[in-house]
Design a protein around this motif. Sequence first.
Motif, PDB file in Angstrom:
ATOM      1  N   VAL A  27     -38.844 -90.568  40.661  1.00 37.44           N
ATOM      2  CA  VAL A  27     -38.835 -91.911  41.239  1.00 37.44           C
ATOM      3  C   VAL A  27     -39.725 -91.990  42.473  1.00 37.44           C
ATOM      4  CG1 VAL A  27     -37.374 -93.601  42.435  1.00 37.44           C
ATOM      5  CG2 VAL A  27     -36.615 -92.583  40.304  1.00 37.44           C
ATOM      6  N   THR A  28     -39.692 -90.983  43.317  1.00 37.66           N
ATOM      7  CA  THR A  28     -40.443 -91.060  44.568  1.00 37.66           C
ATOM      8  C   THR A  28     -41.923 -90.772  44.391  1.00 37.66           C
ATOM      9  OG1 THR A  28     -39.897 -88.767  45.099  1.00 37.66           O
ATOM     10  CG2 THR A  28     -38.474 -90.478  46.009  1.00 37.66           C
ATOM     11  N   MET A  29     -42.307 -89.931  43.491  1.00 33.10           N
ATOM     12  CA  MET A  29     -43.691 -89.488  43.430  1.00 33.10           C
ATOM     13  C   MET A  29     -44.410 -89.792  42.118  1.00 33.10           C
ATOM     14  SD  MET A  29     -44.284 -87.596  46.214  1.00 33.10           S
ATOM     15  CE  MET A  29     -43.323 -86.909  47.525  1.00 33.10           C
ATOM     16  N   LEU A  30     -43.775 -89.600  41.009  1.00 33.18           N
ATOM     17  CA  LEU A  30     -44.487 -89.568  39.736  1.00 33.18           C
ATOM     18  C   LEU A  30     -44.494 -90.882  38.966  1.00 33.18           C
ATOM     19  CD1 LEU A  30     -43.243 -86.084  38.538  1.00 33.18           C
ATOM     20  CD2 LEU A  30     -45.353 -86.624  39.713  1.00 33.18           C
ATOM     21  N   ASP A  31     -43.518 -91.714  39.163  1.00 33.01           N
ATOM     22  CA  ASP A  31     -43.444 -92.967  38.419  1.00 33.01           C
ATOM     23  C   ASP A  31     -44.615 -93.854  38.832  1.00 33.01           C
ATOM     24  OD1 ASP A  31     -42.471 -94.842  36.668  1.00 33.01           O
ATOM     25  OD2 ASP A  31     -41.172 -95.771  38.166  1.00 33.01           O
ATOM     26  N   GLY A  32     -45.431 -94.246  37.880  1.00 37.97           N
ATOM     27  CA  GLY A  32     -46.661 -94.962  38.183  1.00 37.97           C
ATOM     28  C   GLY A  32     -46.456 -96.365  38.720  1.00 37.97           C
ATOM     29  N   LYS A  33     -45.511 -97.086  38.211  1.00 38.23           N
ATOM     30  CA  LYS A  33     -45.365 -98.483  38.578  1.00 38.23           C
ATOM     31  C   LYS A  33     -44.435 -98.703  39.764  1.00 38.23           C
ATOM     32  CE  LYS A  33     -44.673-102.937  36.362  1.00 38.23           C
ATOM     33  NZ  LYS A  33     -44.291-103.605  35.135  1.00 38.23           N
ATOM     34  N   TYR A  34     -43.375 -97.944  39.868  1.00 38.07           N
ATOM     35  CA  TYR A  34     -42.365 -98.216  40.874  1.00 38.07           C
ATOM     36  C   TYR A  34     -42.173 -97.098  41.890  1.00 38.07           C
ATOM     37  CZ  TYR A  34     -41.174-101.882  37.583  1.00 38.07           C
ATOM     38  OH  TYR A  34     -41.233-102.949  36.750  1.00 38.07           O
ATOM     39  N   SER A  35     -43.119 -96.199  42.028  1.00 33.81           N
ATOM     40  CA  SER A  35     -42.922 -95.094  42.965  1.00 33.81           C
ATOM     41  C   SER A  35     -42.933 -95.606  44.397  1.00 33.81           C
ATOM     42  CB  SER A  35     -44.009 -94.036  42.780  1.00 33.81           C
ATOM     43  OG  SER A  35     -45.246 -94.512  43.253  1.00 33.81           O
ATOM     44  N   TRP A  36     -42.222 -94.905  45.255  1.00 31.59           N
ATOM     45  CA  TRP A  36     -42.138 -95.309  46.660  1.00 31.59           C
ATOM     46  C   TRP A  36     -43.496 -95.209  47.335  1.00 31.59           C
ATOM     47  CZ3 TRP A  36     -37.098 -92.279  48.015  1.00 31.59           C
ATOM     48  CH2 TRP A  36     -36.015 -92.945  47.466  1.00 31.59           C
ATOM     49  N   VAL A  37     -44.296 -94.242  46.938  1.00 32.86           N
ATOM     50  CA  VAL A  37     -45.633 -94.083  47.511  1.00 32.86           C
ATOM     51  C   VAL A  37     -46.483 -95.307  47.170  1.00 32.86           C
ATOM     52  CG1 VAL A  37     -47.714 -92.672  47.479  1.00 32.86           C
ATOM     53  CG2 VAL A  37     -45.479 -91.573  47.415  1.00 32.86           C
ATOM     54  N   LYS A  38     -46.433 -95.736  45.921  1.00 29.36           N
ATOM     55  CA  LYS A  38     -47.212 -96.903  45.508  1.00 29.36           C
ATOM     56  C   LYS A  38     -46.697 -98.168  46.188  1.00 29.36           C
ATOM     57  CE  LYS A  38     -49.536 -98.836  41.674  1.00 29.36           C
ATOM     58  NZ  LYS A  38     -50.173 -98.447  40.459  1.00 29.36           N
ATOM     59  N   GLN A  39     -45.395 -98.295  46.310  1.00 26.97           N
ATOM     60  CA  GLN A  39     -44.820 -99.458  46.979  1.00 26.97           C
ATOM     61  C   GLN A  39     -45.253 -99.516  48.440  1.00 26.97           C
ATOM     62  OE1 GLN A  39     -43.133-101.990  45.561  1.00 26.97           O
ATOM     63  NE2 GLN A  39     -43.494-100.965  43.611  1.00 26.97           N
ATOM     64  N   TYR A  40     -45.314 -98.369  49.104  1.00 29.43           N
ATOM     65  CA  TYR A  40     -45.759 -98.310  50.495  1.00 29.43           C
ATOM     66  C   TYR A  40     -47.216 -98.768  50.613  1.00 29.43           C
ATOM     67  CZ  TYR A  40     -47.094 -96.423  55.013  1.00 29.43           C
ATOM     68  OH  TYR A  40     -47.574 -96.282  56.287  1.00 29.43           O
ATOM     69  N   LEU A  42     -48.776-100.760  48.560  1.00 32.70           N
ATOM     70  CA  LEU A  42     -48.823-102.188  48.280  1.00 32.70           C
ATOM     71  C   LEU A  42     -48.371-103.012  49.482  1.00 32.70           C
ATOM     72  CD1 LEU A  42     -47.499-102.291  44.611  1.00 32.70           C
ATOM     73  CD2 LEU A  42     -49.818-102.778  45.395  1.00 32.70           C
ATOM     74  N   VAL A  43     -47.363-102.538  50.193  1.00 34.53           N
ATOM     75  CA  VAL A  43     -46.898-103.248  51.391  1.00 34.53           C
ATOM     76  C   VAL A  43     -47.981-103.237  52.464  1.00 34.53           C
ATOM     77  CG1 VAL A  43     -45.240-103.132  53.292  1.00 34.53           C
ATOM     78  CG2 VAL A  43     -44.451-102.939  50.948  1.00 34.53           C
ATOM     79  N   ARG A  44     -48.661-102.104  52.643  1.00 30.25           N
ATOM     80  CA  ARG A  44     -49.763-102.038  53.610  1.00 30.25           C
ATOM     81  C   ARG A  44     -50.870-103.016  53.234  1.00 30.25           C
ATOM     82  NH1 ARG A  44     -51.308 -96.038  53.830  1.00 30.25           N
ATOM     83  NH2 ARG A  44     -53.304 -97.019  53.470  1.00 30.25           N
ATOM     84  N   GLN A  45     -51.209-103.070  51.957  1.00 26.82           N
ATOM     85  CA  GLN A  45     -52.246-103.990  51.492  1.00 26.82           C
ATOM     86  C   GLN A  45     -51.810-105.438  51.714  1.00 26.82           C
ATOM     87  OE1 GLN A  45     -53.154-103.657  47.328  1.00 26.82           O
ATOM     88  NE2 GLN A  45     -54.971-104.924  47.488  1.00 26.82           N
ATOM     89  N   LEU A  46     -50.533-105.726  51.502  1.00 27.68           N
ATOM     90  CA  LEU A  46     -50.011-107.067  51.718  1.00 27.68           C
ATOM     91  C   LEU A  46     -50.149-107.474  53.181  1.00 27.68           C
ATOM     92  CD1 LEU A  46     -48.466-109.543  50.612  1.00 27.68           C
ATOM     93  CD2 LEU A  46     -46.372-108.340  51.253  1.00 27.68           C
ATOM     94  N   HIS A  47     -49.844-106.563  54.098  1.00 28.91           N
ATOM     95  CA  HIS A  47     -49.970-106.870  55.522  1.00 28.91           C
ATOM     96  C   HIS A  47     -51.431-107.129  55.902  1.00 28.91           C
ATOM     97  CE1 HIS A  47     -45.818-106.380  56.480  1.00 28.91           C
ATOM     98  NE2 HIS A  47     -45.790-105.128  56.055  1.00 28.91           N
TER      99      HIS A  47
END
Length: 95
Positions: A27-40, A42-47
């Motif tokens: 969940v934290t590293m390998l999941d392509g769509k919902y990983s915490w790394v990817k979400q982080y 995306l949030v930076r890009q949103l800001h």
Amino acid sequence: MQADTSILSTKWVNKYTLTILAFMVWVTMLDGKYSWVKQYKLVRQLHKMEESKRDYMAKLLDARETYEDLMSNKEKFAREKYFIRKKGEDIYIIK
């Protein structure tokens, strides 16, 4: 009898804890769509995009003010911005 205090004791290592650990890594590293790394990311890009939106809104307000100034007094705008003059008129630029 001595108590085993290591984290890898047989009491804690079983198929359930290994499954939960593998799931957490997935969940934290390998999941392509919902990983915490990817979400982080995306949030930076949103800001960044929200910040650029604020900049563009400020530029839009400036452009609207300039447009309203132009529409209200075209002669003043032409004289100040483009140094247009009438025949026989001298212009002195003071900075």
